[in-house]
Design a protein around this motif. Structure first.
Motif, PDB file in Angstrom:
ATOM      1  N   ARG A 182       0.913  -1.307  -0.057  1.00 24.87           N
ATOM      2  CA  ARG A 182      -0.186   0.049  -0.026  1.00 24.87           C
ATOM      3  C   ARG A 182       0.798   1.301  -0.161  1.00 24.87           C
ATOM      4  O   ARG A 182       0.702   2.388  -0.663  1.00 24.87           O
ATOM      5  CB  ARG A 182      -1.078   0.045   1.378  1.00 24.87           C
ATOM      6  N   ARG A 214       1.126   4.198  -2.863  1.00 23.71           N
ATOM      7  CA  ARG A 214       0.575   5.526  -2.753  1.00 23.71           C
ATOM      8  C   ARG A 214       1.894   6.339  -3.211  1.00 23.71           C
ATOM      9  O   ARG A 214       1.488   7.439  -3.727  1.00 23.71           O
ATOM     10  CB  ARG A 214       0.312   5.558  -1.082  1.00 23.71           C
ATOM     11  N   ARG A 258      -2.734   8.412  -3.648  1.00 25.76           N
ATOM     12  CA  ARG A 258      -3.944   8.003  -2.694  1.00 25.76           C
ATOM     13  C   ARG A 258      -5.105   7.837  -3.700  1.00 25.76           C
ATOM     14  O   ARG A 258      -5.190   8.508  -4.555  1.00 25.76           O
ATOM     15  CB  ARG A 258      -4.265   8.811  -1.712  1.00 25.76           C
ATOM     16  N   THR A 306     -12.088   3.712  -1.411  1.00 29.48           N
ATOM     17  CA  THR A 306     -11.542   2.375  -0.688  1.00 29.48           C
ATOM     18  C   THR A 306     -12.788   1.634  -0.871  1.00 29.48           C
ATOM     19  O   THR A 306     -13.791   1.783  -0.973  1.00 29.48           O
ATOM     20  CB  THR A 306     -10.918   2.501   0.351  1.00 29.48           C
ATOM     21  N   ASP A 361     -11.463  -2.832   3.757  1.00 31.07           N
ATOM     22  CA  ASP A 361     -10.048  -2.065   2.995  1.00 31.07           C
ATOM     23  C   ASP A 361      -9.455  -2.673   2.345  1.00 31.07           C
ATOM     24  O   ASP A 361      -8.075  -2.584   2.291  1.00 31.07           O
ATOM     25  CB  ASP A 361      -9.448  -1.162   4.224  1.00 31.07           C
ATOM     26  N   TRP A 419      -8.414  -0.487  -3.432  1.00 33.81           N
ATOM     27  CA  TRP A 419      -8.171   0.803  -3.741  1.00 33.81           C
ATOM     28  C   TRP A 419      -8.948   0.970  -5.071  1.00 33.81           C
ATOM     29  O   TRP A 419      -8.664   0.337  -5.961  1.00 33.81           O
ATOM     30  CB  TRP A 419      -6.972   1.339  -3.586  1.00 33.81           C
ATOM     31  N   TYR A 420      -9.779   2.118  -5.274  1.00 29.18           N
ATOM     32  CA  TYR A 420     -10.389   2.521  -6.568  1.00 29.18           C
ATOM     33  C   TYR A 420     -10.251   3.812  -7.150  1.00 29.18           C
ATOM     34  O   TYR A 420     -10.203   4.784  -6.283  1.00 29.18           O
ATOM     35  CB  TYR A 420     -11.858   2.110  -6.409  1.00 29.18           C
ATOM     36  N   THR A 425      -6.544  -4.605  -5.572  1.00 26.79           N
ATOM     37  CA  THR A 425      -6.667  -5.143  -4.603  1.00 26.79           C
ATOM     38  C   THR A 425      -5.362  -5.698  -3.769  1.00 26.79           C
ATOM     39  O   THR A 425      -4.154  -5.841  -4.195  1.00 26.79           O
ATOM     40  CB  THR A 425      -7.365  -6.300  -4.626  1.00 26.79           C
ATOM     41  N   ASP A 482      -1.091  -6.805   3.114  1.00 29.33           N
ATOM     42  CA  ASP A 482      -1.133  -5.621   2.426  1.00 29.33           C
ATOM     43  C   ASP A 482      -0.265  -5.586   1.268  1.00 29.33           C
ATOM     44  O   ASP A 482       0.436  -4.389   0.795  1.00 29.33           O
ATOM     45  CB  ASP A 482      -0.718  -4.428   3.356  1.00 29.33           C
TER      46      ASP A 482
END
Length: 151
Positions: free
Chosen positions: A49, A53, A58, A62, A67, A70-71, A96, A101
């Motif tokens: 993640r 990022r 970002r 989400t 969680d 991320w979209y 995904t 993570d």
């Protein structure tokens, strides 16, 4: 007489220009999806993640109940006079993550991949325990709140 004729011609030209520009749709762009060059930097199974990022920023959204995704969503909407706005293009980048993570998948979708969802507010999933009718009816008996002691 010559001035009156010029005024009429100017009024007709102005009216024609207003009609023509009124037929042009208003186009609005919303959201952000990273370009393919930036997306090529992300490696499934290696990136986390934090590295995602740092590389592409970002996400705009989400997962709702978890969680694990991320979209990034970008849409182009056209609005023509009195018609309802129409989404003419949409891109969704779904990333995904697994339980560590780490990136599990990267998927790019567009408007053709989507489907219309019928929203049914009575079936929204909730977390927690289901209560029986008796538990709901008698659940508050014996609970003391601060309202009893305020005077």
């Amino acid at each position: 007489m010559h001035l009156l004729r010029r005024t009429r011609i100017a009024a007709i030209v102005t009216l024609g220009a207003m009609i023509v520009t009124g037929c042009e749709p208003e186009v609005r762009n919303h959201g952000y999806v990273p370009p393919d060059e930036d997306l090529a930097q992300i490696q499934v199974g290696l990136d986390t993640r934090g590295s995602v990022r740092r590389k592409i920023g970002r996400p705009g959204a989400t997962g709702v109940f978890t969680d694990d995704g991320w979209y990034y969503v970008a849409s182009t909407v056209e609005h023509l006079t009195y018609h309802a706005p129409e989404v003419v293009s949409r891109q969704v980048l779904a990333i995904t993550f697994d339980e560590r993570d780490v990136v599990a998948s990267v998927q790019r979708l567009d408007l053709e991949d989507g489907r219309q969802l019928a929203l049914e507010p009575d079936v929204t999933p909730t977390y927690g325990r289901e209560l029986t009718i008796l538990e709901q009816a008698f659940g508050n008996i014996g609970i003391v709140t601060g309202d009893l002691f305020d005077e």
